[in-house]
Design a protein around this motif. Structure first.
Motif, short mmCIF file in Angstrom:
data_model
loop_
_atom_site.label_atom_id
_atom_site.label_comp_id
_atom_site.label_asym_id
_atom_site.label_seq_id
_atom_site.Cartn_x
_atom_site.Cartn_y
_atom_site.Cartn_z
N SER A 1 0.86 -1.18 0.00
CA SER A 1 0.00 0.00 0.00
C SER A 1 0.90 1.23 0.00
N ILE A 2 0.57 2.19 -0.87
CA ILE A 2 1.36 3.44 -0.89
C ILE A 2 0.57 4.57 -0.22
N GLY A 3 -0.57 4.20 0.42
CA GLY A 3 -1.36 5.17 1.17
C GLY A 3 -2.08 6.17 0.29
N ASP A 4 -2.79 7.09 0.96
CA ASP A 4 -3.53 8.10 0.18
C ASP A 4 -2.75 9.42 0.19
N ALA A 5 -3.36 10.46 -0.39
CA ALA A 5 -2.66 11.75 -0.53
C ALA A 5 -2.27 12.31 0.84
N PRO B 1 7.33 -4.25 0.47
CA PRO B 1 7.34 -2.83 0.84
C PRO B 1 7.88 -1.91 -0.26
N THR B 2 8.63 -2.44 -1.23
CA THR B 2 9.17 -1.54 -2.27
C THR B 2 8.30 -1.51 -3.53
N LEU B 3 7.20 -2.24 -3.52
CA LEU B 3 6.35 -2.25 -4.73
C LEU B 3 5.58 -0.93 -4.85
N VAL B 4 5.84 -0.14 -5.89
CA VAL B 4 5.12 1.13 -6.06
C VAL B 4 4.45 1.25 -7.43
N ARG B 5 4.98 0.53 -8.44
CA ARG B 5 4.44 0.55 -9.80
C ARG B 5 4.78 1.85 -10.56
N GLY B 6 4.79 1.72 -11.89
CA GLY B 6 5.35 2.79 -12.72
C GLY B 6 4.38 3.84 -13.21
N LEU B 7 3.17 3.87 -12.67
CA LEU B 7 2.20 4.87 -13.11
C LEU B 7 1.80 5.69 -11.89
N GLU B 8 1.56 6.99 -12.14
CA GLU B 8 1.43 7.87 -10.99
C GLU B 8 0.01 7.95 -10.41
#
Ligand code: HAM
Length: 421
Positions: free
Chosen positions: A165-169, A253-260
């Motif tokens: 999870s990269i969380g919300d804004a 924990p390092t999974l963020v993916r390449g689209l913003e």
């Protein structure tokens, strides 16, 4: 002059089509069971749609888009992915007006100017799904389960979900600060390109394909600790649903993916190759703000897409893909005068849905039987003067050599029964 397909593209040849059809048909059936409906959007869109949707700092926008000016001086881009176009179509056609969630799926070619290698092309095909309007964690788990279920049906082995999870804004600044604290210790060892991202987009550094960077990142503290309680609860709930469904997952924990456009849950479904290498089949996640960024109403959403080339490669590598071919029949006229009658017979049989072939460059029976063999026809249907007088044909089983007389009237029914065997 010799022409070849442009670098990074490939022809999908007749022998590959059965596995492609199998993937496409199984995906359609699976998505329908989960209540998703098909949508088709144009292959090109305005460049701005992708710039706004995917994010300026991504590799796709900076290096990989096929962009050109059309004759009306509009900047056009061949779609590099399907999510931004589906969101555009959702808004333009007011699909939100029913108040229901829109569960959509799509398939088709996408274009990215990447360095071609095994499983990575410049024109590739994606099948994707988008659930627009659902904010409950069960929607995240539903799309992950659906992707997993599909790959299981395709008999792809050694599947696993990588999830984060990269969380919300709201919690993003805290997450980014933690990443910066960790990376600051080693900043000078990062490439100039990554150093530029450090200040404004530290999350993008986690997406680096550099193995040394990835090795260093493996020591990074868990990002989940920096999430807000709301984001943590959402993520834990997704994991609980996956556990209930016994879907094997690993929190990365390092999974963020390449689209913003992502927020909260991000995931990939990977499968082991025969030689143990990990293949990323599918990527996706939640993008709760994209519809609003495109000027639409508040519409949380989640989806994924997978690469058909990668799925086909794995299926073909992991097991020999066999297709059951229906028997096809070769119609052999005996003598030139019978060609026209045979032509009519072939036409009638095809109208009954029977697959039959002919080759009028051959004039004798031996030549016809040779072609029947080359075409792997199960039976040759021999039609000469004698047969025509009896309103019948002679059917020769190409495997056993056995011959049967059959009246023209009963022929279609007989051949159709053979097809069912
Ligand atoms: P993506 O991770 O960029 O996500 O692409 C999804 C999948 O498309 C990859 O896992 C891979 O299988 C395939 N793929 C991507 N690039 C290539 C390539 N150059 N050659 C062959 N296959 C490739 C997206 O595109 C998001 N729109 C997914 C999504 C949908 N997220 C939410 N909804």
């Amino acid at each position: 002059m010799k022409f070849t397909a442009p670098r990074g593209t490939k022809d999908i040849l007749p022998q590959d089509i059965p596995v492609w059809r199998h993937i496409e048909d199984t995906a359609r059936q699976t998505f329908c069971i989960y209540g998703f409906n098909e949508i088709r959007t144009p292959i090109f869109e305005s460049t701005e749609l992708f710039e706004r949707g995917i994010g300026d700092d991504t590799d796709i926008i900076q290096k990989e888009m096929y962009t050109f000016l059309d004759k009306g001086n509009r900047s056009i881009t061949l779609r590099p992915e399907g999510t931004a176009p589906v969101v555009r179509a959702f808004l333009q056609n007011k699909l939100y007006s029913s108040g229901q969630t829109s569960k959509l799926f799509y398939s088709g070619p996408m274009f990215r100017y990447e360095r071609p290698q095994a499983g990575r092309y410049r024109q590739f095909h994606q099948i994707g799904v988008e659930n627009l309007g659902a904010d409950h964690p069960s929607a995240d788990a539903e799309v992950i389960a659906m992707g997993f279920h599909l790959f299981e049906k395709l008999k792809i082995k050694n599947l696993k979900v990588y999830i984060n999870s990269i969380g919300d804004a709201i919690c993003r600044p805290v997450v980014e600060e933690r990443i910066k604290q960790f990376l600051a210790l080693n900043l000078k060892n990062l490439s100039p390109d990554l150093q530029k991202k450090f200040e404004h987009k530290p999350l993008r550094i986690l997406d680096s394909k550099d193995e040394k960077v990835q090795l260093y990142l493996s020591g990074m503290p868990n990002m989940i600790d920096s999430l807000s309680q709301k984001s943590k609860d959402h993520f834990n709930s997704v994991l609980d649903y996956l556990t209930t469904l016994k879907i094997p997952f690993e929190v990365r924990p390092t999974l963020v993916r390449g689209l913003e456009y992502y927020s909260e849950t991000v995931f990939e479904i990977v499968a082991d190759d025969l030689d143990g290498a990990k293949n990323t089949l599918c990527g996706g996640g939640r993008y709760d703000k994209l519809v609003e960024e495109f000027g639409g109403p508040k519409t949380p959403a989640v989806g994924f897409a997978f690469g058909v080339e990668r799925a086909a490669l794995l299926i073909q590598k992991q097991k020999k893909f066999k297709t059951k071919l229906s028997p096809n029949f070769y119609v052999a006229p005996l003598g030139f005068s019978q060609q026209s009658r045979c032509f009519k017979l072939i036409n009638d049989l095809r109208k009954h849905g029977i697959h039959c072939e002919f080759d009028y460059s051959k004039t004798d029976l031996k030549g016809h039987l040779k072609v029947a063999n080359q075409l792997s026809a199960s039976h040759a249907i021999i039609y000469g003067e004698n047969e025509a007088n009896k309103k019948a044909v002679l059917i020769k089983d190409m495997t056993t050599g056995a011959q049967t007389d059959m009246s023209l009237r009963k022929l279609p029914g007989y051949l159709m029964k053979l097809c069912l065997l």
